[in-house]
Design an enzyme around this catalytic site. Structure first.
Site, PDB file in Angstrom:
ATOM      1  N   ALA A  30       0.804  -1.232   0.000  1.00 27.96           N
ATOM      2  CA  ALA A  30       0.000   0.000   0.000  1.00 27.96           C
ATOM      3  C   ALA A  30       0.829   1.271   0.000  1.00 27.96           C
ATOM      4  O   ALA A  30       0.285   2.366   0.153  1.00 27.96           O
ATOM      5  CB  ALA A  30      -0.932   0.000   1.212  1.00 27.96           C
TER       6      ALA A  30
ATOM      7  N   ASN B  99       1.557  -3.497   7.781  1.00 23.76           N
ATOM      8  CA  ASN B  99       2.419  -3.996   6.712  1.00 23.76           C
ATOM      9  C   ASN B  99       3.193  -2.871   6.038  1.00 23.76           C
ATOM     10  O   ASN B  99       4.311  -3.069   5.569  1.00 23.76           O
ATOM     11  CB  ASN B  99       1.594  -4.756   5.673  1.00 23.76           C
ATOM     12  CG  ASN B  99       1.231  -6.160   6.128  1.00 23.76           C
ATOM     13  OD1 ASN B  99       2.044  -6.860   6.730  1.00 23.76           O
ATOM     14  ND2 ASN B  99       0.010  -6.573   5.859  1.00 23.76           N
TER      15      ASN B  99
ATOM     16  N   HIS C 175      -0.702   7.422   4.402  1.00 26.63           N
ATOM     17  CA  HIS C 175       0.627   6.945   4.776  1.00 26.63           C
ATOM     18  C   HIS C 175       1.646   8.048   4.483  1.00 26.63           C
ATOM     19  O   HIS C 175       1.689   8.564   3.366  1.00 26.63           O
ATOM     20  CB  HIS C 175       0.996   5.694   3.975  1.00 26.63           C
ATOM     21  CG  HIS C 175      -0.046   4.621   4.013  1.00 26.63           C
ATOM     22  ND1 HIS C 175      -0.262   3.837   5.118  1.00 26.63           N
ATOM     23  CD2 HIS C 175      -0.933   4.211   3.059  1.00 26.63           C
ATOM     24  CE1 HIS C 175      -1.236   2.977   4.855  1.00 26.63           C
ATOM     25  NE2 HIS C 175      -1.665   3.196   3.615  1.00 26.63           N
TER      26      HIS C 175
END
Length: 260
Positions: A117, A183, A213
């Site tokens: 991601a 992750n 993120h």
């Protein structure tokens, strides 16, 4: 070039990858699922153990999460079959990491770690050739995105009205405590300065609707900072669309005579 694969998992990411295989001229020979979840007379066959594969695939793709990688990854690698995964947080567990490494060495196979991601890991890997003084990762999700995680014990997800941190620590601590949510932190750690030196902050933020993120890096190369606001897959918003796409992109790249 790849001809055949076996896919671990039957969730949203696995379904997305399966749907793209025909365009890549790749055939799935089996789906590997949890024991008791097998589907009789399915096409391709749905099995619980790699030893039940109808034939040897060119690659095993892990879309099943940390436990699935820990259970099936060493078996595939030990048989000499490469494995591709986005479950990078599993490698924060030293026992799992050692099991995968030892199996890969014994079988002469490779565990391919995908960006999942997040992006920009090529720049981070390059920067790590020199000296990196700091890598920080901040993960920000709406409160519902932290359901089922330790965030529920740390803060009241239903009551917050402003961005509220619920974790500060290392990438290893984050990956072990938040196996379904960290992750990306693990990917940043593995591409850069490792699990124990990468700093992580996790935030529940009622003002956002996407998973955000952020990575900030300082080192001999200079500095960089970037942010990705990721969407979920339509049939499961908790599964990252970009994570699924990163698998398909890696498969497509392996089919090219020239590529990155």
């Amino acid at each position: 070039m790849l001809r055949t694969v076996a896919i671990i998992g039957h969730g949203a990411i696995a379904r997305y990858v399966r749907a793209q295989l025909p365009a890549l001229n790749i055939t799935e020979i089996a789906a590997i699922v949890r024991s008791g979840k097998e589907i009789g007379d399915a096409t391709p066959p749905c099995i619980a153990e790699l030893n039940d594969l109808p034939s040897r695939p060119d690659l095993v793709i892990d879309c099943g999460g940390h436990q699935a990688l820990a259970a099936h990854g060493p078996v595939a690698l030990g048989l000499g079959i490469d494995v591709m995964t986005v479950s990078l947080g599993a490698l924060a567990d030293l026992q799992i990491e050692r099991s995968l490494r030892d199996a890969g060495i014994a079988g002469g196979a490779r565990l391919h770690l995908l960006s999942g991601a997040i992006g920009g890991l090529d720049a981070l890997r390059s920067a790590a050739v020199g000296t990196i003084s700091q890598v920080s990762y901040t993960g920000r999700k709406p409160p519902k995105g932290w359901r089922g995680s330790p965030a529920e014990a740390a803060i009241d997800l239903d009551a917050i009205t402003a961005p509220t941190p619920h974790f500060n620590g290392t990438a290893r601590e984050a990956a072990l405590a938040y196996p379904k949510n960290a992750n990306v932190a693990a990917a940043v750690a593995l591409a850069g300065i490792g699990f124990d030196k990468t700093l992580v902050e996790l935030i529940a933020d009622p003002t956002v609707t996407e998973n955000i993120h952020e990575i900030a890096v300082q080192g001999a190369f200079g500095t960089f900072h970037f942010q990705i606001a990721g969407m979920g897959l339509p049939d499961n918003p908790r599964s990252s669309a970009l994570a699924a796409m990163s698998i398909v992109a890696a498969l497509a790249e392996m089919q090219k005579p020239i590529g990155f």
